[in-house]
Design an enzyme around this catalytic site. Structure first.
Site, PDB file in Angstrom:
ATOM      1  N   GLU A  29      28.382  59.281  16.415  1.00 33.50           N
ATOM      2  CA  GLU A  29      27.296  59.260  15.721  1.00 33.50           C
ATOM      3  C   GLU A  29      26.424  60.687  15.804  1.00 33.50           C
ATOM      4  OE1 GLU A  29      26.490  54.758  17.007  1.00 33.50           O
ATOM      5  OE2 GLU A  29      25.178  56.172  18.039  1.00 33.50           O
ATOM      6  N   LEU A  58      26.112  54.262  12.495  1.00 36.71           N
ATOM      7  CA  LEU A  58      25.290  53.788  13.947  1.00 36.71           C
ATOM      8  C   LEU A  58      25.944  52.493  14.313  1.00 36.71           C
ATOM      9  CD1 LEU A  58      21.696  55.245  13.539  1.00 36.71           C
ATOM     10  CD2 LEU A  58      23.664  56.472  14.430  1.00 36.71           C
ATOM     11  N   ALA A  59      27.007  52.486  14.663  1.00 39.23           N
ATOM     12  CA  ALA A  59      27.532  51.224  14.696  1.00 39.23           C
ATOM     13  C   ALA A  59      28.883  51.468  15.949  1.00 39.23           C
ATOM     14  CB  ALA A  59      28.020  50.471  13.579  1.00 39.23           C
ATOM     15  N   GLU A  60      28.603  51.084  17.071  1.00 38.19           N
ATOM     16  CA  GLU A  60      29.597  51.394  18.247  1.00 38.19           C
ATOM     17  C   GLU A  60      30.908  50.509  17.984  1.00 38.19           C
ATOM     18  OE1 GLU A  60      26.213  51.028  18.755  1.00 38.19           O
ATOM     19  OE2 GLU A  60      25.836  53.043  19.661  1.00 38.19           O
ATOM     20  N   GLN A  82      27.349  57.548  21.997  1.00 38.16           N
ATOM     21  CA  GLN A  82      25.920  58.376  22.490  1.00 38.16           C
ATOM     22  C   GLN A  82      25.265  58.288  23.686  1.00 38.16           C
ATOM     23  OE1 GLN A  82      22.540  58.320  19.661  1.00 38.16           O
ATOM     24  NE2 GLN A  82      23.570  60.018  18.643  1.00 38.16           N
ATOM     25  N   PHE A  83      25.246  56.947  24.096  1.00 38.52           N
ATOM     26  CA  PHE A  83      25.062  56.709  25.476  1.00 38.52           C
ATOM     27  C   PHE A  83      25.826  55.590  26.300  1.00 38.52           C
ATOM     28  CE2 PHE A  83      21.227  58.767  23.762  1.00 38.52           C
ATOM     29  CZ  PHE A  83      21.043  59.647  24.761  1.00 38.52           C
ATOM     30  N   PHE A  86      25.357  51.671  25.638  1.00 42.20           N
ATOM     31  CA  PHE A  86      25.753  51.159  24.412  1.00 42.20           C
ATOM     32  C   PHE A  86      27.035  50.523  24.387  1.00 42.20           C
ATOM     33  CE2 PHE A  86      22.892  54.419  22.205  1.00 42.20           C
ATOM     34  CZ  PHE A  86      21.526  54.022  22.622  1.00 42.20           C
ATOM     35  N   HIS A 129      19.813  53.727  28.515  1.00 39.29           N
ATOM     36  CA  HIS A 129      20.350  54.960  28.274  1.00 39.29           C
ATOM     37  C   HIS A 129      21.185  55.501  29.519  1.00 39.29           C
ATOM     38  CE1 HIS A 129      18.178  54.760  24.524  1.00 39.29           C
ATOM     39  NE2 HIS A 129      18.718  56.008  24.018  1.00 39.29           N
TER      40      HIS A 129
END
Length: 325
Positions: A29, A58-60, A82-83, A86, A129
């Site tokens: 992302e 935006l879809a892990e 991204q973190f 997630f 996060h």
């Protein structure tokens, strides 16, 4: 050599492998034009093009599935979560698929996937996060879990992760990204996965730790030295697989140990390290092995995290209990 922060060393590692291996891909992302939320991939898309460094939705779960598909068709994907909070959205791809690929195919298929992700407290991030979830993935056979504590280690370990034929989770503590600089070779070099590093030699007590707690442990060791105590600090660097040999060698030298982690007491890998010490070196111990960890509560909001997180003072206090036992 160049003076680099950890984030610069991580970027340099990806740049190095993108140059050296045309099958390396970097995606996640906002990792393309924006260079990622922490700018870890800054400039890479411009240098290597949109087909090798690119953004995803935006879809892990989709990012994980994409990585598996690329891995099975000959590529070496470097995907970014991204973190690490997630993780749950991509857990099936990680534990249910990538981790089992070699086993279920009797070694005919591999999943050479590197999963990079920021984690860790002390930088006032929003909820979900900063959580230390490394214990969840360290318990999954088939996955290697790497957590560097210095810029030098970060580059060498990340290159090793990208070259590895197994899935590797590479966790980057946010507080360490730009907290200090270190000399880092500009050329390619590797550090073996699964090998701990003695960051400080000592004879009276071993502190076994990883991630940002390495720096806190070194501060504690310096403070204890002023009181006449010689403290060894062992940086695990890889928490799965554990370098049990280095851990036991240190404990047999000092005869006392504490294990330090940022994660909650019930989480992380400290309990496993203590178990290995008790099974293999109990007759060398002159005191109980104690742990320093965060409380067994949900990670607090930013206003309370500095009170909640372990620090050098907590480590020194626990070390004294063991030294004075």
């Amino acid at each position: 050599m160049a003076q680099m922060t950890m984030i610069q060393a991580i970027t340099d590692a990806m740049r190095t492998e993108l140059k050296n291996d045309e099958n390396v891909l970097v995606f996640g992302e906002d990792v393309g034009k924006n260079g990622g939320v922490f700018r870890a991939t800054e400039g890479l898309q411009k240098e290597f093009g949109e087909e090798r460094v690119f953004d995803t939705p935006l879809a892990e779960s989709g990012i994980g599935g994409l990585a598996i598909g690329f891995a099975l068709t000959g590529f070496r994907p470097v995907m970014e979560l991204q973190f690490f909070g997630f993780l749950f959205e991509v857990m099936d791809s990680v534990s249910g698929q990538a981790a089992r690929m070699s086993f279920r195919s009797a070694g005919k298929l591999n999943a050479p996937i590197t999963i990079r992700s920021p984690f860790g407290g002390g930088v006032a991030t929003p909820e979900m996060h900063a959580d230390s979830l490394e214990g969840l993935v360290a318990q999954q056979p088939g996955i290697k879990v790497v957590i560097p504590s210095t810029p030098y280690d970060a580059k060498g370990l990340l290159i090793s992760a990208i070259k590895d034929d197994n899935p590797v989770i590479f966790l980057e503590h946010m507080k360490l990204y730009r907290s200090f600089r270190q000399e880092v070779p500009e050329e390619e070099y590797t550090i073996p996965l699964g090998k701990a590093d003695v960051k400080r030699e000592g004879t009276d007590l071993s502190i076994i730790t990883y991630g940002a707690m390495v720096q806190e442990s070194l501060k504690a060791a310096e403070a204890l030295e002023k009181e006449g105590h010689s403290v060894e600090v062992v940086d695990l660097r890889t928490i799965q697989p554990l370098d049990v040999e280095t851990i036991i060698a240190s404990v047999e030298k000092t005869n006392r140990a504490i294990v330090v982690q940022e994660a909650q007491r019930q989480a992380g890998v400290a309990a496993n390290v203590v178990s290995e010490i008790m099974e293999r070196a109990v007759l060398s111990l002159e005191a109980p092995v104690l742990r320093v960890a965060a409380p067994d509560t949900i990670y607090p909001f930013a206003q309370g995290e500095n009170t909640w997180l372990p620090n050098a003072q907590d480590i020194a206090a626990t070390a004294k209990k063991v030294l004075e036992f």
